[in-house]
Design a protein around this motif. Structure first.
Motif, PDB file in Angstrom:
ATOM      1  N   SER A   1       0.962  -1.032  -0.132  1.00 59.63           N
ATOM      2  CA  SER A   1       0.066  -0.005   0.143  1.00 59.63           C
ATOM      3  C   SER A   1       0.764   1.275  -0.026  1.00 59.63           C
ATOM      4  O   SER A   1       0.607   2.194  -0.574  1.00 59.63           O
TER       5      SER A   1
ATOM      6  N   VAL B   1       1.799   1.859  -3.605  1.00 57.86           N
ATOM      7  CA  VAL B   1       0.485   2.363  -4.175  1.00 57.86           C
ATOM      8  C   VAL B   1       0.227   3.665  -4.120  1.00 57.86           C
ATOM      9  O   VAL B   1       0.050   4.498  -5.174  1.00 57.86           O
ATOM     10  N   PHE B   2       0.268   4.092  -2.885  1.00 58.42           N
ATOM     11  CA  PHE B   2      -0.236   5.532  -2.550  1.00 58.42           C
ATOM     12  C   PHE B   2       1.011   6.396  -3.007  1.00 58.42           C
ATOM     13  O   PHE B   2       0.605   7.654  -3.426  1.00 58.42           O
TER      14      PHE B   2
ATOM     15  N   LEU C   1       0.101   6.647  -6.550  1.00 53.28           N
ATOM     16  CA  LEU C   1      -1.155   7.614  -6.714  1.00 53.28           C
ATOM     17  C   LEU C   1      -0.686   9.346  -6.552  1.00 53.28           C
ATOM     18  O   LEU C   1      -1.235  10.018  -7.220  1.00 53.28           O
TER      19      LEU C   1
ATOM     20  N   ALA D   1       1.067  10.363  -9.629  1.00 54.09           N
ATOM     21  CA  ALA D   1       0.082  10.386 -10.833  1.00 54.09           C
ATOM     22  C   ALA D   1      -0.824  11.940 -10.768  1.00 54.09           C
ATOM     23  O   ALA D   1      -1.589  12.353 -11.662  1.00 54.09           O
ATOM     24  N   ALA D   2      -0.900  12.077  -9.229  1.00 52.99           N
ATOM     25  CA  ALA D   2      -1.551  13.484  -9.244  1.00 52.99           C
ATOM     26  C   ALA D   2      -1.009  14.781  -9.366  1.00 52.99           C
ATOM     27  O   ALA D   2      -1.552  15.749  -9.615  1.00 52.99           O
TER      28      ALA D   2
ATOM     29  N   ARG E   1       6.088  15.508 -13.159  1.00 57.08           N
ATOM     30  CA  ARG E   1       6.422  13.906 -13.190  1.00 57.08           C
ATOM     31  C   ARG E   1       7.515  13.193 -13.389  1.00 57.08           C
ATOM     32  O   ARG E   1       7.859  12.301 -13.435  1.00 57.08           O
TER      33      ARG E   1
ATOM     34  N   CYS F   1       5.230  11.477  -1.597  1.00 56.74           N
ATOM     35  CA  CYS F   1       4.432  11.268  -0.599  1.00 56.74           C
ATOM     36  C   CYS F   1       5.011  10.783   0.585  1.00 56.74           C
ATOM     37  O   CYS F   1       5.307   9.582   0.954  1.00 56.74           O
TER      38      CYS F   1
ATOM     39  N   CYS G   1       3.694   8.376   3.309  1.00 59.40           N
ATOM     40  CA  CYS G   1       3.272   7.182   2.780  1.00 59.40           C
ATOM     41  C   CYS G   1       4.760   6.277   2.924  1.00 59.40           C
ATOM     42  O   CYS G   1       4.864   5.148   3.480  1.00 59.40           O
TER      43      CYS G   1
END
Length: 92
Positions: free
Chosen positions: A25, A28-29, A32, A35-36, A42, A56, A59
């Motif tokens: 997780s 994954v976070f 994400l 991607a935001a 990027r 993050c 995270c």
């Protein structure tokens, strides 16, 4: 396999499974969060310059905490299992 051994095997399996789920997780976070970002942010160079590698940070830190807690809990369960094997079956 005795009931005590089954209990310890299931406990260790669950702890390791939860640890792996936490680490997955975390990745994954992080993906994400990347991607935001706006399109021009990027690139790896921009992420390294503005975010120092981790978009993050919470995270990443929570992933390290989950891994640390998993190692500690597995160690505790293995020590308890060692005491169980040492003293199981002996009359008191």
């Amino acid at each position: 396999m005795r009931d005590g051994e089954k209990f310890f095997a299931i406990s260790i399996s669950l702890i390791i499974g939860l640890g792996l789920a936490g680490v997955i997780s975390m990745f994954v976070f992080e993906m994400l969060a990347r991607a935001a970002l706006p399109e021009e942010m990027r690139t790896p160079e921009m992420i390294q310059r503005h975010y120092d590698g981790a978009v993050c940070l919470s995270c990443e830190m929570s992933g390290y905490v989950i891994v640390f807690l998993t190692v500690v809990l597995v160690t505790i369960v293995v020590i308890c299992f060692a005491f169980y094997r040492l003293f199981a079956g002996r009359p008191s």
